[in-house]
Every structure is written in C-alpha cells, then in structure tokens.
Design an enzyme around this catalytic site. Sequence first.
Site, mmCIF file in Angstrom:
data_model
loop_
_atom_site.group_PDB
_atom_site.id
_atom_site.type_symbol
_atom_site.label_atom_id
_atom_site.label_comp_id
_atom_site.label_asym_id
_atom_site.label_seq_id
_atom_site.Cartn_x
_atom_site.Cartn_y
_atom_site.Cartn_z
ATOM 1 C CD1 TRP A 58 0.357 -6.480 6.106
ATOM 2 C CD2 TRP A 58 1.760 -8.120 5.560
ATOM 3 N NE1 TRP A 58 0.352 -6.591 4.733
ATOM 4 C CE2 TRP A 58 1.202 -7.604 4.384
ATOM 5 C CE3 TRP A 58 2.676 -9.176 5.469
ATOM 6 C CZ2 TRP A 58 1.529 -8.083 3.112
ATOM 7 C CZ3 TRP A 58 2.998 -9.654 4.211
ATOM 8 C CH2 TRP A 58 2.421 -9.107 3.054
ATOM 9 C CG MET A 59 4.561 -1.692 5.714
ATOM 10 S SD MET A 59 5.950 -0.642 6.233
ATOM 11 C CE MET A 59 7.342 -1.536 5.527
ATOM 12 C CG ASP A 61 0.312 -1.285 -1.385
ATOM 13 O OD1 ASP A 61 0.878 -2.380 -1.384
ATOM 14 O OD2 ASP A 61 -0.774 -1.074 -1.942
ATOM 15 C CD GLN A 77 -3.211 -0.702 2.610
ATOM 16 O OE1 GLN A 77 -3.941 -1.658 2.478
ATOM 17 N NE2 GLN A 77 -3.647 0.463 3.070
ATOM 18 C CD1 TRP A 85 -2.458 -7.336 2.778
ATOM 19 C CD2 TRP A 85 -4.305 -8.545 3.066
ATOM 20 N NE1 TRP A 85 -3.521 -6.602 2.285
ATOM 21 C CE2 TRP A 85 -4.665 -7.329 2.446
ATOM 22 C CE3 TRP A 85 -5.309 -9.471 3.351
ATOM 23 C CZ2 TRP A 85 -5.980 -7.013 2.102
ATOM 24 C CZ3 TRP A 85 -6.626 -9.153 3.005
ATOM 25 C CH2 TRP A 85 -6.946 -7.944 2.387
ATOM 26 C CG PHE A 117 -7.835 -1.816 0.531
ATOM 27 C CD1 PHE A 117 -7.795 -2.454 1.768
ATOM 28 C CD2 PHE A 117 -8.082 -2.597 -0.587
ATOM 29 C CE1 PHE A 117 -7.980 -3.833 1.890
ATOM 30 C CE2 PHE A 117 -8.269 -3.969 -0.484
ATOM 31 C CZ PHE A 117 -8.221 -4.594 0.746
ATOM 32 N NE ARG A 185 -6.824 -3.190 -5.426
ATOM 33 C CZ ARG A 185 -7.396 -4.200 -6.060
ATOM 34 N NH1 ARG A 185 -8.704 -4.289 -6.132
ATOM 35 N NH2 ARG A 185 -6.651 -5.139 -6.632
ATOM 36 C CG ASP A 186 -4.788 0.866 -4.862
ATOM 37 O OD1 ASP A 186 -5.315 0.687 -3.754
ATOM 38 O OD2 ASP A 186 -4.314 -0.059 -5.550
ATOM 39 C CD GLU A 239 -3.146 -4.476 -6.709
ATOM 40 O OE1 GLU A 239 -4.084 -5.004 -6.114
ATOM 41 O OE2 GLU A 239 -1.960 -4.714 -6.436
#
Length: 535
Positions: A58-59, A61, A77, A85, A117, A185-186, A239
């Site tokens: 899984w991938m 962002d 990610q 995920w 994250f 986040r991010d 996000e």
Amino acid sequence: MKNFTKAALSLSVAALLGGCNGTGPNVEKQASDDAVPVYKPYREQYRPQFHYTPKKNWMNDPNGLVYHDGEYHMFYQYNPYGDRWGHMSWGHAISTDLVHWEEQGVAILEDEDYMIFSGSAVVDHGNTTGFGTDENPAMVAIYTGHSQVPGGDQNQQLAYSTDNGRTWTKYEGNPVLDENMEHFRDPKVVWHEESEQWLMIITLSEDFAVNFYGSPNLKDWTLLSQFTAEGAPVDKNWECPDMWYLPIDGDPNNKRWVLEVDLGDGSIAGGSGGMYFIGDFDGETFTTDTSILPDSAEGPHQFVDFGADYYAAVSWSNVPEDDGRALWVGWMNNWDYANYIPTHPWRSSQSIPRSVGLTEFNGGLAMAQQPVEELKALRTREITAENQSLSNNRVSLTDSAGIYGQTLELKVTFEPEDADEFGIDVLVGDGEKTTISYNVHSEEISFDRSQSGDVDFHEKFSGVHVAPMPLDDGKVELHIFVDWSSVEVFAHRGAVVFSNKVFPHHESKGVEVFSRGGTTRISDIQAWPLKSIWQ
Ligand code: FRU
C-alpha cells in the site's frame, strides 16, 4: 478518526479477486484454472507503466519531496506489511530525471509509539539543526507522529539523514511541536528567504484551519498566524497543505501566493481532492484575494483537479534556482474507494510530476498545471493524423491513423462550428471507453468513466466529472496521458485538469473523436506511444 479507521477495513471479495482475472500478454504463465495468474513484476494487470508505484503493498500521499545533489527524492506513506492502509511509514524512491524511479528500502519506519504520517523534507544548507555540517548539510524530514494509542496526539517530529536520504535517524528530542491535539498534521516546511526562518504550514484537520509557525532551527517553533476560509468546503477534514509564490503566465515579475489544502471529502468530483486560495503572504499571515477569482468560482477557493484521483499533492523543496520550476506530484486515488481498487500486489500510484504556475482563466486567475518536459523522454515515435471536419459523426483514429494504446500521450485541438458537443474516447474496446467531451452550450468539459472497464469494485467509483471551462480562443486543446490504469487530461493551458484512475481490459486501446449536433473541426492531432519506465 477519519482516515485512521482505515486499518479496520473489512476485506471485500472484489478487492481480493481484483487483479487476478487478466489473461493478457503480460501474463507469464497460468498455472491452472483455479490458481491466480502469475505476472512478471511490473507487468501485472493494471500496473501503471510510467507512473510510480511501489513493487508491492500500500502507498498513499507523497511525502518529503526534496531535490538534492542531482537526485529527486520521493518519500511516501507506505505500509511495509500489507496492501491496505496501516503501519504507516515512509517509503522512498529516487529519480535523476523525474521519470524513472528506483525504489529504496523503507526510510522511516513506524515504532511502538508512533506511526509516521505525512510531512515534508528540506536540505538544511545553513546547518541550522546541527544535524549535518556546512560541507555536508543534513536532509531533514519533518513529519507527523501519529500516536499508536487510539485517541492519542498527533505531534510534529524530525528525522535526519547525512547520506543523501539513504539512512535516517529519528531526532532524540522529538516531538518538536506538540499542541496536545488529536488532529494536527502534515507539516510542510519551507525556508522563507525574506524573514530568514523556516516556515511550517500545517492543518488543524478537524477545525478546518491552517496554522503557520516560524523557526530558526526546525526544533523550536512559534505560532505566527491561523488561516480559515469562510465559504470553503468543510465536509470532513483538511489535510496536506502547501504554499507557493507562483508566476502568472511564466512572468517572474508578476507572482502571487497560493495556499493549497486537501479536503478529505466534499471535493468537486466527490470524495477527497485539493483546493487552493490565491492571495498574499506577508511572512506571517496568508490573506485570500477574492477579487481575482474566475467567474466560475463558488466560494473563496478553487479546485486543483476536476477528476477524482489527485490527492495530497505536495511540492518539491530545493529545486535548483536555475531550474526555478514549481514541481509537484499527487496521489492518484480517492479515500472514497482507495482500499478497494482492484490491483495486486501493490495498491495506488502517484501522478505524473507536473510543473505549476498561475494563468488567466474565465475572468480571473487559476492554477495551471503542465506535465513536466522530462516525460518527453518516454516518447517513441510521433504519429500525426489528418485534420478532420466531423459533422455529427465519429472517426476512429485507430483505423484511420494507427493511433492506439494503453501507454499513450495525445494532443488534439477541437474547434466547434455548429456542434452541440464534441470529444474524444480513449481506451476504446469491447463495450469499453473513457470519454472526454465538451458541451458548447453549458461551456463544460466532462470526463466519463462509467464505461471505462471495471467500475463495480466500489459504488462510488463510476461516474462523470464536470468542470466549467469557456472555449479558449474558440477552441479546446487537450493534452492527454493514458497509462494502463489512469488517464490525465490537461485542458485550457493547464487550468483545467482531470486525473482519474480507470481499470480497462488490456485490449481496450482504441482512440475515437466525435462531433454531435453539428460540425467540429479537429486539428493538430499528435500521438506518441510511450515507453515503460520499468524496462
Ligand atoms: C492524507 C492523510 C494525511 C495523513 C496520512 C496518513 O491522505 O490522511 O492527513 O498524514 O494520510 O496516512
């Protein structure tokens, strides 16, 4: 929590079977009727041939996009343990040309306290962190630590590398920014030349706000301002923010600030997608300028992409000044159905890298995206077709000019005379097509993937996406990239883009153009079959 119940997904039969029903030329051998086909690596059914995908698992962002010493780094990610995920860590790939990527080992792995994250990476040229030296500056990743304890904090952490991103050390003083918040986040970090400090742009996801922080050393952060936007979508969460100073129509003396924020839901094509605001940034505060919005804007924002599959796009840091391009890449998937797309043994791809600017559009300014020039390296031969004047009919460019394929770049110009509608079908096969069409009366361009192939794996996948778009000098010019499981369309000098996943049969390769209700002139038809990056 929004995405973070992602781990607790139930398995769907469709997803389990997905990717296992192909018998195309890419199948190396088929063991027996009840066994799954065995594919060559990177030739599996639906495997993108020139979009980055990890070999397996899984991938989501793109993260930590940074250029250093001749290499473009793309972190992302990644779940090292499965194709859905979970166990979020940073995967890593390196390219010297933005086209061919080499997957590296996992760069930053989750630990018992935190998942890793999304976030960004910079090269600390002034050695402000002390992690490197003046001669060998550290590459520093600034990411969100997502507590492994349900309901725990999201806080901001650092890791660094002194060997060009090959190995990483988590900073012992983590976290460097903790506001005791569950949805924070991010971080996107950039060096702000004017105020000579690092800037962090970060979302308070469920408060629908963006905070700006400043720091001299990436370790000590001071709140500068908070951005909110009345009238912008607030359906689920915000996000993955980013901010740029972009030229208008390439003019370096005419630039505006652009703040980009992703929407977990409620985007233009349904589900997740990106929006942006154009305005001013004074070193502390971003202010939206609504006077420059195009006539078609509804609210203070505009949408980054009118397709369903362009999310969490972020820009490359440290692009050399003599290049000067603003470059970014986005995740080609949508949280509505991300965990169910029918691919195996990987799940999700990134978009083609794009360069970004601003352009005049529909009485205002809009972001304009263009595929990076480097992609021309994938072109094999060029095929042109004769100009057409279509009156209420369609023509197969496959039959008339030999234009077809599932790895194909296309350019075509349409000029309506008295037609109601015109357009192009790609990936045409037995009962399948993906249609891009323009309605002259409503002045809208559409992308229809309802007959594009496998659309049944999730109820939210099928459908038609629509964008308002006036004719440009009486014309519609399309630039299209078709891969084994995606179509990206650039229209109106890049101001209107559709990025969409599709899952066609491997023999659906045809290309047709059409005009309805009257005549359309079709000219400048060019096509390039593209090479695979995996060969
Ligand atoms: C966006 C996102 C980010 C988060 C990451 C987790 O797709 O939800 O906000 O950091 O994915 O994988």
